[in-house]
Motif scaffolding. Structure first.
Motif, PDB file in Angstrom:
ATOM      1  N   LEU A 142       0.956  -1.256   0.029  1.00 16.16           N
ATOM      2  CA  LEU A 142       0.026  -0.145   0.092  1.00 16.16           C
ATOM      3  C   LEU A 142       0.920   0.909  -0.095  1.00 16.16           C
ATOM      4  CD1 LEU A 142      -2.789  -1.209   2.712  1.00 16.16           C
ATOM      5  CD2 LEU A 142      -2.822  -0.238   0.087  1.00 16.16           C
TER       6      LEU A 142
ATOM      7  N   ARG B  59       4.650   1.579  -1.019  1.00 18.63           N
ATOM      8  CA  ARG B  59       4.601   2.125  -2.392  1.00 18.63           C
ATOM      9  C   ARG B  59       4.106   2.829  -3.063  1.00 18.63           C
ATOM     10  NH1 ARG B  59       8.476  -3.743  -4.621  1.00 18.63           N
ATOM     11  NH2 ARG B  59       9.099  -2.898  -2.845  1.00 18.63           N
ATOM     12  N   VAL B  60       2.925   2.116  -3.344  1.00 13.16           N
ATOM     13  CA  VAL B  60       1.445   2.788  -4.438  1.00 13.16           C
ATOM     14  C   VAL B  60       1.500   3.527  -4.030  1.00 13.16           C
ATOM     15  CG1 VAL B  60      -0.705   2.386  -5.232  1.00 13.16           C
ATOM     16  CG2 VAL B  60       0.423   0.226  -5.306  1.00 13.16           C
TER      17      VAL B  60
ATOM     18  N   THR C 258       4.289   5.375  -5.567  1.00 13.21           N
ATOM     19  CA  THR C 258       4.927   5.449  -6.411  1.00 13.21           C
ATOM     20  C   THR C 258       3.417   7.158  -7.183  1.00 13.21           C
ATOM     21  OG1 THR C 258       5.210   3.752  -6.676  1.00 13.21           O
ATOM     22  CG2 THR C 258       4.664   4.130  -8.835  1.00 13.21           C
TER      23      THR C 258
END
Lengths: 560, 258
Positions: free
Chosen positions: A20, A22-23, A26
């Motif tokens: 979660l 990381r996304v 990003t």
């Protein structure tokens, strides 16, 4: 089985947490595209925010270095950065804590509320870290130029500033999520909108105190002993910096301890609010929305007799159907769209704060008789900056909407002149937002300067607002209400404002000349009216060409 | 596999789903039909743990949707009607993210993404951001995300939205094969032809209550209609659609702006 379910709900699943987070990060660093597919964004809004904050902080710290003492420098930079972080988190709250997409994308995934909201909180801390770096890294280095500043100041200041800014963000999260826990679901969103307006207004208002305090402190030099200062959170963290660089005063250990205690308490409260029951609350909030959508009685109430004609002034000024469409849509969005309202009304906070300060201190100056920037009485007149700022920002706010995808209609409709659509938008912003504000200004000025000077001054502001709107539309690249809201986007708008700010400096020159000779008013108006009119014409033509080219490149129209 | 007992959901004073009782065994494709606002999506959202029922109980794969919400979510796949996904990600990033949320091993996720993208013809676009995709391409990613973790029960709400005829055919065949392998499919749609061909059982809901439940042939016999469209119109009281449309088309063609 039930026990297992409850345990699962309480435990953080670290693999999910990493995915979660990381996304989210990003997506923070990625640009986005609105409906106008040609507008490829190469720099993400977060980078824009960082550039904006870095420029602002460099300017502020550069100005403070020659005059400030080490404590004063630390205190003022911390005050500035904490206010900016609070402001940024409030402004971007809907994307920081409540992501409108998450319900649909993740509501049915096996993620417990603690895992989900821990990731959201960490994402927010990351965001604040980025913003803090932009706000405090350069001042940390530039601060070495302050007389008596120890060489290791940057090493101490930067981490303390980061903690201070995290604390500021945790405060906002605690207040908002706390309210979310106690508010009735059906009222929460409206309440949040109004709260956000009031909160933003207060932040803007209190932000005016920082430069005022700066002036007083600089005059006071080393003798900063005001006891009320000890109640200001930036002073607690500044005291911590002073202690760590070995320049602590007698009171500094107590202040620094207060900083640590408040920081720990706010983190505990914010995290607790976020992790317990918060997901369920949001789910219920969403389900409430479902119910509203399906309630035919409610839908029936929304249907009113169709309004086919505009009132006199817009009907006179909007001569084409496209302009009338743009006008009516903008007026409707200003009335009904919660997020548009949340973006628009807080903008009024700063100019109102200035007017209030001027009235409280009784130093509203008449630029025709007393000059523009003489003495202390500049607050009332500096409102001119906000006319410029407001008009520009209001226009840009109108490019965003929650239902941005609905703007396909502008691409599908046979619009011969998209510029007319923007003209309608500008007219709505002008008549519905700027004119009431100008009317209020007229009343305030008329009571202080008399109606003639008040009227002349307000006319100057009116011209300025028009020019600002035209410049904003000249830089526009998207259809109205056609862009999704992304974290940091609003700050990018402010960055663009900085680019055209030098032009504003030229206009200020005219205001200052009014005392020298009132005839300069005529010169100003003689230049402003054709300039605003010309900018409007150029903007309309440019928008027509731009959107025709975009349609051509997308193959939407045959004749290119 | 899916059991609903008196499942009810009310919003303010409006009852969206009213005491729905239903049992769907493993391996069955059950079509769930109803006019707009009948309560289809609300039912699915309660079964997928996105909404809390006001009354009644529901269990999915043997787990109660209220008390064992996470266990239910682990075993289901859902294709939402909205087709929402994070468009600033690439299909690979998004599917990898979804796989990790289901605690799948990274190597398996990688293999599965390759297989799904190959099946859906997304291989060349696997590293492009989905904001550039057509609606059909996005829908393929949404379907991939629903099936990636090999769920036992699949909820589909208008899954063929935006898909071309060939892709739609592939999905229909895929659903039939998955059902043959024992997966339960709960299929919501307005496209009656598809439901008629695909679903062995059809449940029709109107104003929150079930008005018919049976095979297509049973419903035809019950209502004395020759097509599912006729059955649907009869049960949802919309049989005068032809007359209404004829009258309104005259309004359109007779208007000045037309």
């Amino acid at each position: 089985m039930r026990e297992t379910g409850e345990k699962q709900r309480e435990r953080i699943d670290w693999r999910q947490f990493r995915a979660l987070l990381r996304v989210s990060i990003t997506m923070d660093f990625r640009g986005h595209r609105g409906l106008n597919q040609q507008q490829r964004k190469k720099i993400s809004p977060l980078w824009w925010s960082m550039i904006f904050y870095a420029l602002m902080s460099m300017g502020l710290s550069g100005g403070l270095v020659p005059v400030a003492t080490p404590f004063l420098y630390t205190f003022l930079i911390l005050s500035y950065s904490m206010v900016m972080v609070v402001f940024s988190v409030i402004l971007e709250f809907s994307n920081s804590i409540i992501n409108p997409d998450d319900g649909d994308i993740m509501g049915f995934r096996p993620i417990n509320s603690r895992t989900y909201f821990s990731a959201r909180l960490c994402n927010l801390l990351f965001y604040v870290w980025m913003i803090s770096t932009a706000l405090c890294l350069f001042p940390a280095v530039i601060g070495l130029g302050v007389k008596g500043m120890p060489p290791f100041f940057p090493l101490v200041f930067y981490p303390v500033a980061l903690l201070a800014n995290w604390t500021a963000a945790a405060f906002v999260v605690w207040v908002y999520t706390g309210l979310l826990q106690i508010m009735p679901y059906s009222k929460f969103k409206d309440f949040l909108a109004h709260l956000q307006i009031i909160f933003s207004f207060l932040v803007f208002f209190s932000y005016q105190l920082v430069p005022r305090l700066a002036g007083r402190f600089i005059q006071a030099g080393e003798d900063i002993t005001a006891s009320w200062l000890h109640f200001a959170p930036p002073a607690w963290f500044a005291a911590g910096v002073q202690l760590l660089v070995g320049r602590g005063r007698e009171i500094d250990p107590a202040l620094a301890l207060t900083a640590v205690a408040v920081m720990l308490l706010l983190f505990f409260l914010a995290f607790r609010n976020i992790s317990v029951g918060y997901a369920r609350r949001i789910a219920e909030l969403q389900s409430q929305g479902e119910g509203r959508k399906r309630d035919p009685a409610a839908a029936g109430r929304g249907i009113r007799p169709a309004r086919t004609r505009e009132s006199l002034l817009p009907a006179l000024l909007c001569t084409t159907p496209a302009a009338r469409a743009g006008y009516r849509m903008t007026v409707t969005m200003l009335k009904r769209d919660r997020s548009v309202k949340m973006s628009v009304y807080p903008l009024l906070g700063m100019p109102f704060a200035f007017i209030a300060l001027a009235l409280i201190e009784g130093d509203l100056q008449n630029p025709f008789t007393e000059g523009m920037f003489s003495g202390e009485g500049t607050y009332g007149n500096i409102v001119m900056f906000f006319i410029f700022f407001m008009a520009y920002t209001l226009f840009n706010v109108m490019l965003y909407a929650d239902d941005w995808k609905a703007a396909w209609i502008f691409q599908a409709a046979p619009l011969s002149s998209p510029g007319q659509l923007f003209y309608g938008l500008k007219l709505a912003v002008y008549l519905r937002a700027l004119c009431p504000f100008l009317a209020l200004l007229f009343i305030v000025y008329a009571l202080n300067f008399g109606p003639i000077h008040a009227g002349m001054l307000v006319l100057m502001f009116a011209g300025l607002g028009h020019l600002s709107l035209s410049l904003a539309s000249l830089l526009a690249g998207d259809f109205p209400f056609s862009k999704p809201r992304v974290r940091g986007d609003r700050t990018r708008t402010l960055t663009a404002l900085l680019i055209i700010a030098p032009l504003f400096g030229l206009l200020m020159f005219f205001f200052a000349l009014l005392k020298v000779n009132p005839l300069f008013w005529w010169l100003y108006m003689a230049l402003m009216i054709p300039a605003a009119w010309g900018a409007e014409k150029i903007a309309r033509k440019r928008l027509d060409r731009k959107f025709a080219r975009a349609a051509c490149e997308q193959g939407a129209k045959g004749d290119c | 596999m899916i059991e609903l007992q008196g499942l009810t959901k009310t919003f303010d004073d409006k009852t969206a789903v009213d005491h729905v009782t239903l049992a769907i065994p493993a391996g069955q494709i059950c079509g769930y039909l109803g006019p707009n606002g009948a309560g289809k999506t609300t039912t699915v959202k309660m079964l997928t743990g996105m909404l809390t029922p006001t009354a009644g109980t529901a269990s999915v794969a043997g787990f109660d949707v209220q008390n064992d919400e996470l266990e239910v979510k682990k075993r289901i796949g859902y294709v939402p009607e909205s087709g929402a996904l994070y468009e600033s990600l690439t299909p690979f990033e998004y599917l990898q993210f979804v796989g990790r949320l289901y605690n799948m091993d990274d190597d398996i996720i990688g293999e599965r993404i390759e297989e799904f993208c190959s099946f859906f013809g997304l291989k060349e676009n696997v590293d492009k951001r989905m904001s550039e995709f057509s609606k059909g391409m996005k829908q393929k990613v949404v379907i991939s995300a629903a099936l990636l973790h090999n769920p036992d029960i699949i909820f589909m709400d208008e899954p063929l939205n935006g898909l071309d005829a060939n892709s739609a055919l592939m999905i229909k065949k895929l659903i039939q094969n998955l059902a043959a392998e024992g997966k339960t499919v709960f299929y919501c749609s307005h496209i009656l032809d598809v439901v008629e061909n695909l679903c062995e059982r059809v449940v029709i809901i109107n104003e929150g209550t079930i008005v018919a439940d049976g095979s297509v042939d049973e419903l035809k016999n019950m209502t004395e209609r020759s097509s599912l469209e006729g059955v649907f119109s009869r049960l949802t009281h919309a049989e005068d659609a032809g007359e209404l449309a004829a009258a309104f088309s005259k309004t359109i063609t007779g208007s000045k702006g037309g």
